[in-house]
Motif scaffolding. Sequence first.
Motif, PDB file in Angstrom:
ATOM      1  N   VAL A  85       1.879  -0.225 -30.424  1.00  0.00           N
ATOM      2  CA  VAL A  85       2.876   0.577 -31.134  1.00  0.00           C
ATOM      3  C   VAL A  85       2.543   0.550 -32.626  1.00  0.00           C
ATOM      4  CG1 VAL A  85       5.316   0.859 -31.696  1.00  0.00           C
ATOM      5  CG2 VAL A  85       4.656   0.032 -29.423  1.00  0.00           C
ATOM      6  N   PRO A  86       2.328   1.717 -33.237  1.00  0.00           N
ATOM      7  CA  PRO A  86       2.015   1.746 -34.665  1.00  0.00           C
ATOM      8  C   PRO A  86       3.186   1.238 -35.500  1.00  0.00           C
ATOM      9  CG  PRO A  86       1.618   3.890 -33.652  1.00  0.00           C
ATOM     10  CD  PRO A  86       2.299   3.043 -32.637  1.00  0.00           C
ATOM     11  N   VAL A  87       2.850   0.453 -36.521  1.00  0.00           N
ATOM     12  CA  VAL A  87       3.856  -0.100 -37.420  1.00  0.00           C
ATOM     13  C   VAL A  87       3.529   0.312 -38.849  1.00  0.00           C
ATOM     14  CG1 VAL A  87       4.913  -2.200 -38.336  1.00  0.00           C
ATOM     15  CG2 VAL A  87       4.229  -2.100 -35.919  1.00  0.00           C
ATOM     16  N   ALA A 107      -0.761  -4.297 -39.436  1.00  0.00           N
ATOM     17  CA  ALA A 107       0.085  -3.144 -39.746  1.00  0.00           C
ATOM     18  C   ALA A 107      -0.818  -1.921 -39.779  1.00  0.00           C
ATOM     19  CB  ALA A 107       0.779  -3.327 -41.092  1.00  0.00           C
ATOM     20  N   ASN A 108      -0.280  -0.776 -39.394  1.00  0.00           N
ATOM     21  CA  ASN A 108      -1.061   0.457 -39.406  1.00  0.00           C
ATOM     22  C   ASN A 108      -1.028   1.149 -40.762  1.00  0.00           C
ATOM     23  OD1 ASN A 108       0.085   0.049 -36.488  1.00  0.00           O
ATOM     24  ND2 ASN A 108      -1.881   1.077 -36.331  1.00  0.00           N
ATOM     25  N   ALA A 109       0.000   0.853 -41.555  1.00  0.00           N
ATOM     26  CA  ALA A 109       0.104   1.395 -42.904  1.00  0.00           C
ATOM     27  C   ALA A 109       1.101   0.555 -43.686  1.00  0.00           C
ATOM     28  CB  ALA A 109       0.545   2.853 -42.875  1.00  0.00           C
ATOM     29  N   TYR A 110       0.947   0.603 -45.008  1.00  0.00           N
ATOM     30  CA  TYR A 110       1.848  -0.126 -45.897  1.00  0.00           C
ATOM     31  C   TYR A 110       2.300   0.858 -46.964  1.00  0.00           C
ATOM     32  CZ  TYR A 110       3.695  -3.992 -48.702  1.00  0.00           C
ATOM     33  OH  TYR A 110       4.520  -4.849 -49.389  1.00  0.00           O
ATOM     34  N   VAL A 111       3.616   1.081 -47.047  1.00  0.00           N
ATOM     35  CA  VAL A 111       4.164   2.038 -47.997  1.00  0.00           C
ATOM     36  C   VAL A 111       5.246   1.348 -48.817  1.00  0.00           C
ATOM     37  CG1 VAL A 111       5.381   4.242 -48.249  1.00  0.00           C
ATOM     38  CG2 VAL A 111       3.707   3.946 -46.402  1.00  0.00           C
ATOM     39  N   THR A 112       5.120   1.449 -50.133  1.00  0.00           N
ATOM     40  CA  THR A 112       6.155   0.915 -51.012  1.00  0.00           C
ATOM     41  C   THR A 112       7.231   1.986 -51.176  1.00  0.00           C
ATOM     42  OG1 THR A 112       4.515  -0.412 -52.185  1.00  0.00           O
ATOM     43  CG2 THR A 112       6.615  -0.074 -53.282  1.00  0.00           C
ATOM     44  N   LYS A 113       8.479   1.585 -50.944  1.00  0.00           N
ATOM     45  CA  LYS A 113       9.600   2.531 -51.026  1.00  0.00           C
ATOM     46  C   LYS A 113       9.758   3.027 -52.461  1.00  0.00           C
ATOM     47  CE  LYS A 113      12.452   0.040 -47.689  1.00  0.00           C
ATOM     48  NZ  LYS A 113      13.652  -0.796 -47.569  1.00  0.00           N
ATOM     49  N   ASP A 128       6.584  10.531 -41.119  1.00  0.00           N
ATOM     50  CA  ASP A 128       6.981  11.162 -39.868  1.00  0.00           C
ATOM     51  C   ASP A 128       5.991  12.258 -39.486  1.00  0.00           C
ATOM     52  OD1 ASP A 128       8.763  11.837 -37.671  1.00  0.00           O
ATOM     53  OD2 ASP A 128       9.345  13.571 -38.869  1.00  0.00           O
ATOM     54  N   ASP A 129       5.659  13.120 -40.421  1.00  0.00           N
ATOM     55  CA  ASP A 129       4.745  14.224 -40.145  1.00  0.00           C
ATOM     56  C   ASP A 129       3.377  13.707 -39.707  1.00  0.00           C
ATOM     57  OD1 ASP A 129       4.212  17.055 -40.054  1.00  0.00           O
ATOM     58  OD2 ASP A 129       2.978  16.768 -41.838  1.00  0.00           O
ATOM     59  N   PHE A 130       2.870  12.702 -40.390  1.00  0.00           N
ATOM     60  CA  PHE A 130       1.560  12.155 -40.055  1.00  0.00           C
ATOM     61  C   PHE A 130       1.543  11.568 -38.650  1.00  0.00           C
ATOM     62  CE2 PHE A 130      -1.562   8.667 -40.016  1.00  0.00           C
ATOM     63  CZ  PHE A 130      -2.716   9.395 -40.262  1.00  0.00           C
ATOM     64  N   PHE A 131       2.525  10.726 -38.333  1.00  0.00           N
ATOM     65  CA  PHE A 131       2.522  10.044 -37.045  1.00  0.00           C
ATOM     66  C   PHE A 131       3.006  10.923 -35.898  1.00  0.00           C
ATOM     67  CE2 PHE A 131       1.881   6.315 -39.632  1.00  0.00           C
ATOM     68  CZ  PHE A 131       1.010   5.585 -38.855  1.00  0.00           C
ATOM     69  N   VAL A 132       3.642  12.053 -36.204  1.00  0.00           N
ATOM     70  CA  VAL A 132       4.106  12.946 -35.145  1.00  0.00           C
ATOM     71  C   VAL A 132       3.169  14.133 -34.968  1.00  0.00           C
ATOM     72  CG1 VAL A 132       5.972  14.488 -34.447  1.00  0.00           C
ATOM     73  CG2 VAL A 132       6.503  12.251 -35.377  1.00  0.00           C
ATOM     74  N   SER A 133       2.711  14.706 -36.073  1.00  0.00           N
ATOM     75  CA  SER A 133       1.928  15.939 -35.995  1.00  0.00           C
ATOM     76  C   SER A 133       0.417  15.741 -36.089  1.00  0.00           C
ATOM     77  CB  SER A 133       2.358  16.895 -37.112  1.00  0.00           C
ATOM     78  OG  SER A 133       3.728  17.178 -37.008  1.00  0.00           O
TER      79      SER A 133
END
Length: 140
Positions: A85-87, A107-113, A128-133
């Motif tokens: 499961v991607p995290v 982790a699959n990616a690290y994003v600072t809010k 969302d767009d990257f992991f869905v589309s």
Amino acid sequence: MVEVLLVEDDPGDVLMTQEAFADYKVANRLTVVSDGESAMAYLRKEGAHAGAPTPDLILLDLNLPRMDGREVLAELKEDPDLRRVPVVVLTTSDAEEDIMRSYNLHANAYVTKPVDFERFIEVVRQIDDFFVSVVRLPRR
């Protein structure tokens, strides 16, 4: 429908994430848990989460009560049923130590809010767009 699990204890960040998902993609289902122990119970389908779907994507904060995000990440990546499961770590920390540790824990990616509301919404939409589309996710 893409199942997304948000593991986040900040009600404001939960609300902004829900708004980003609601406005952008109606085909996704966002489930929220507010601490690390609840996240693991959900992922392992324990107790009240017995019928929970396995998420296609996890958005994980690092600074959580009861069990922090680093511990959650370590446990789920050690579990043969959950490790695929991607995290995406979505956190306020921009500390190099947290970034390195998260990637070392797979982790699959690290994003600072982002602090800015509009930018936060845009970042969640991009994830969302990257992991869905764009990305092809493994079948559950």
